[in-house]
Design an enzyme around this catalytic site. Structure first.
Site, mmCIF file in Angstrom:
data_model
loop_
_atom_site.group_PDB
_atom_site.id
_atom_site.type_symbol
_atom_site.label_atom_id
_atom_site.label_comp_id
_atom_site.label_asym_id
_atom_site.label_seq_id
_atom_site.Cartn_x
_atom_site.Cartn_y
_atom_site.Cartn_z
ATOM 1 N N SER A 1 -17.516 -79.689 36.183
ATOM 2 C CA SER A 1 -17.591 -80.682 37.281
ATOM 3 C C SER A 1 -16.823 -81.765 37.152
ATOM 4 C CB SER A 1 -19.222 -81.297 36.967
ATOM 5 O OG SER A 1 -19.340 -82.603 37.397
ATOM 6 N N TYR B 1 -11.467 -92.758 25.585
ATOM 7 C CA TYR B 1 -10.713 -93.383 26.459
ATOM 8 C C TYR B 1 -11.364 -93.203 28.032
ATOM 9 C CZ TYR B 1 -8.556 -95.290 22.566
ATOM 10 O OH TYR B 1 -8.310 -95.988 21.657
#
Lengths: 289, 540
Positions: free
Chosen positions: B172, B260
């Site tokens: 996904s 991040y």
């Protein structure tokens, strides 16, 4: 970018993605059941999911092909497809990167440490005394027993030549497509999946040989693990690539592709080159070195 | 063709909205609908993961075992991590990206709308798969969200289910990221040059690149777990020449860029919101872009700072320590630029701005404790303690989650066409901002005093601060109900209509379309006029 209103094709509603999601879910749900030994639910679910996925592939790709043929896709849509395929291949590169990383780490650092190099001296002394490492290895306990490796200059070399020539044939086919030589295109395109299938044949033969004669199995320590996972995932990609090539061959024969407009052809060609390049890495780092 | 004409054209298509639940949501290809589904899923998961956190804090309210068995406690800490990361924060940011990126770059939709639908609809199934393991014989995975072998290989039936759920999440994420990159690179309106793009779009472009690079690596790592557990390979077995640390290396090669992935889009949101409410362009636009890119690059060469206590060679420890220190340079550039943007601005403090300012302060605290953890000798003491828990909750809750809330308050009027309740927004903010500190700041003390993570019971010496932390946790959890209430109120009950340019100081293409944004926007690429963009003059 100058375009008219609505020139970028936006499909309005499609049933295929949700079918794909359901199919994937059932497939993975079944795979997990099967691994946990829950039968017959596991295999039933897995194959049901697989069937849904195959059905979805026909439906979804069929929808896109029909849209393409009625000219729904302009050059900008084509660029989106190309970016999609390129970044997908990049993600595949990173997937193989994880396994190559495992190979380099085990061979370059872990096995030397276990055999007492560097700061592994005490580990070796207390836990694995007498283990001298080296490569190939099945580890200090020689898990899976003594084994021999597949010689690089037999079938692997043959497979390298097969895949390299298949990259050449698909490139000739691509040029023939662009130049409008239908017969040459069909001949060379048909040769490509044949070469791919031959590769798989020899690969399967090599695996059987490894299991029956060399005692090289999935259980053969870190060498067996990295060898079979790397070549196995590569073989899986060759299988998928061969199926993709057959689809493209059928579509070429049907006359789906024009000189200018043949994204699907190019996407498969890129994928095939990617599979080829991964093999070169395997041939060098798994077989030769 | 100017923008006004484009808007009228879009208005004519208002009744293009598909009729019926199945056609609108299951067969969705519209970036706004899919964005909404992502955000709703993220909110639901935020509360499921949050409920687990509440049980954890209740158990830790005082020493001794009160509520749950230790194994169940471990299942909760593990699933809390997996669900908050993959179910709440990442989908929320993808939801924001789905809604905003096409609006911000002047695109008619996402580049590959059907794939967009697939990348969303995989997720509910993935979480069904992972949550169902709670009810399996042997229970859910309980070795922590990092799933280190050999412990995790002792899991019962649920390991395969969890690993396949992670594969689904990876598929996904990769598809979502490919879509975002293709949209940004291919569907920008004429004149929207790369270095005129809104910073939210820039941060997402870089985040999407990170996602495509790392999610396959995670897939590889968990696949090795799977083969070690079910097919008898020896990747993580030293007797076979393997190494458990191999898993940690591969996992953290994914895991560090992953943090991040969860913070760069928040940086983007903050970089949109602060200029709007300071009524000044962002200070140092290009340095912000370059800083984001530098952080992304450095994130690939710092992973072993999660493994300082595993016996890495000294040279490796030093390399990873210095590389980690280096990240504080571009991060510092960002923090200073946000502050410099506010400097001498005509500031007002509506709810999004309050969250943004809190983000800058609290994320910086989380960044500083990260620096402490990045120091090899100091990390020997902090490792595996509550100090680590405090650190990453500062960057993920008062960082990433506050960034998401900032974005939701900032853009909700654009999505719904109504203003949220400013009063309840402010109440939500103050309760959250205070309670999040009551919740996590004492955990620094607990960690420094030696309390380990992932334990259901603890030495009585830690009792006081744990009670304080739990009280903060309950208040923080309850405050989030205000958030949901405010969203429901705004979408269904609010009366006051939001104008097209919701905020006086807001610039960017998303404020050129009416509120609520029509179902289809920018079917024709807009003509960008001077003054429309937040950064960069279109006439140059």
């Amino acid at each position: 970018m100058s375009q008219q209103a609505g020139a970028y094709y936006i499909p309005h509603g499609s049933r295929w993605p949700i079918i794909a999601a359901v199919g994937l879910f059932i497939f993975m749900w079944g795979a997990a059941h099967w691994l946990d030994g829950i039968e017959p639910e596991g295999p039933i679910l897995l194959f049901t999911g697989l069937a849904i996925i195959i059905f979805m592939k026909f439906g979804w790709f069929g929808e896109v092909i029909r849209e393409s043929q009625r000219g729904a896709f302009n050059a900008q849509v084509d660029v989106s497809f190309r970016m999609g395929m390129m970044w997908f291949i990049f993600s595949e590169v990173m997937f193989f990167g994880a396994f190559f990383g495992a190979l380099f780490y085990s061979r370059g650092l872990q096995v030397p440490w276990l055999s007492g190099e560097g700061h592994g001296a005490l580990t070796n002394y207390y836990l694995f005394r007498g283990y001298t490492g080296g490569w190939p290895t099945a580890g200090p306990d020689a898990i899976g027993g003594a084994f021999k490796t597949v010689p690089a200059w037999g079938e692997p070399l043959l497979n390298t030549l097969l895949l390299l020539s298949s990259s050449v044939t698909i490139t000739i086919a691509h040029h023939a497509l662009r130049d409008g030589h239908r017969r040459r295109m069909l001949v060379f395109l048909a040769a490509t999946p044949i070469l791919g299938a031959l590769f798989l044949w020899f690969q399967a033969h090599e695996y059987i040989d490894a299991y029956t004669h060399l005692n090289l199995t999935l259980h053969s320590g870190i060498y067996g693990a990295t060898f079979f996972l790397l070549t196995g995932f590569h073989g899986l990609h060759v299988t998928l690539g061969t199926i993709m090539l057959l689809v493209i061959l059928y579509r070429t024969w049907r006359g789906d592709f024009s000189k200018e407009h043949h994204f699907a052809f190019e996407a498969v060609a890129w994928y095939w080159h990617f599979v080829d390049i991964v093999w070169l890495g395997l041939f060098l780092f798994v077989y030769i070195l | 063709m100017n923008t006004d004409a484009a808007i009228h054209h879009d208005d004519a298509h208002h009744d293009d909205v598909p009729k019926g639940f199945v056609h609108r949501w299951l067969f969705a290809t519209n970036h706004k609908d899919i964005g909404t589904m992502y955000l709703v899923l993220a909110l639901v998961m935020f509360f499921i993961g949050g409920a687990m956190a509440m049980v954890i804090r209740a158990e830790l309210f005082k020493p001794g075992l009160q509520l749950v068995q230790p194994y169940f406690f471990n299942e909760l800490t593990t699933l809390h991590g997996l669900i908050m990361i993959f179910g709440a924060i990442m989908p929320a940011f993808v939801g924001l990206a789905n809604w905003q990126i096409p609006l911000m770059v002047g695109a008619p939709d996402m580049a590959l709308p059907r794939m967009n639908n697939l990348s969303f609809w995989i997720l509910p199934f993935a979480f069904l798969l992972i949550l169902s393991t709670l009810f399996m014989p042997g229970g859910a995975v309980a070795g922590g969200w990092v799933m280190y072998p050999p412990l995790i290989l002792q899991t019962g039936e649920s390991l395969a289910f969890t690993i396949f759920a992670i594969h689904l999440m990876g598929i996904s994420s990769i598809m979502g990221a490919i879509n975002i990159i293709a949209t940004i690179l291919n569907l920008r309106a004429p004149g929207m040059d790369l270095l005129k793009m809104p910073l939210f779009v820039w941060t997402w472009l870089i985040t999407a690149f990170l996602l495509i690079a790392i999610m396959p690596v995670l897939a590889g790592a968990v696949t090795m777990l799977l083969t070690d557990r079910y097919f008898g390979t020896n990747f993580f077995n030293a007797a076979g020449g393997g190494d458990v640390l191999l898993y940690e290396h591969i996992f953290w090669f994914f895991g560090h860029p992953e943090v991040y992935v969860m913070i760069l889009p928040a940086f983007g949101v903050i970089s949109e919101v602060i200029p709007t409410f300071a009524r000044k362009p962002i200070f140092g636009y290009k340095p912000m872009v370059y800083a984001t890119a530098s952080i992304a690059f450095l994130s690939f060469i710092v992973w072993a700072h999660h493994m300082f206590t595993t016996g890495l060679p000294v040279g490796a420890q030093l390399f990873f320590m210095y590389a980690t220190m280096l990240i504080s340079v571009p991060t510092g550039v960002k923090v200073f630029n946000w502050v410099a943007t506010m400097w001498k601005g005509s500031m007002t403090f509506e709810t999004p701005m309050l969250f943004a300012v809190a983000f800058v302060i609290l994320f910086t605290i989380g960044g500083f404790s990260g620096l402490m953890l990045g120091l090899v000798p100091a990390d020997y003491q902090y490792h595996n303690s509550y100090f680590v828990v405090a650190h990453f909750h500062y960057v993920l809750v008062s960082g990433a989650a506050f960034g998401i809330m900032t974005g939701v308050y900032y853009w909700l009027p654009k999505w719904s066409g109504h203003m949220y309740s400013e009063r309840w927004g402010k109440i939500h903010f103050w309760l959250s901002a205070i309670s999040v500190n009551v919740l996590f700041f004492p955990q620094h003390f607990l960690g420094l005093a030696g309390m380990p993570r992932r334990i259901p019971d603890y030495n009585v010496a830690f009792a006081d601060w744990n009670m304080v932390s739990s009280i903060g946790g309950f208040v923080f959890g309850a405050s989030q109900l205000i958030f949901v209430g405010n969203i429901i109120y705004t979408v269904y009950f609010a009366r006051d209509k939001a104008p097209a340019r919701v905020w006086e100081g807001a610039r960017g293409l998303e404020w050129e379309v009416p509120s609520p944004a029509p179902h289809h926007t920018f079917s024709t690429p807009p003509t960008i006029l001077p003054g429309m963009l937040a950064h960069g003059d279109i006439t140059h």
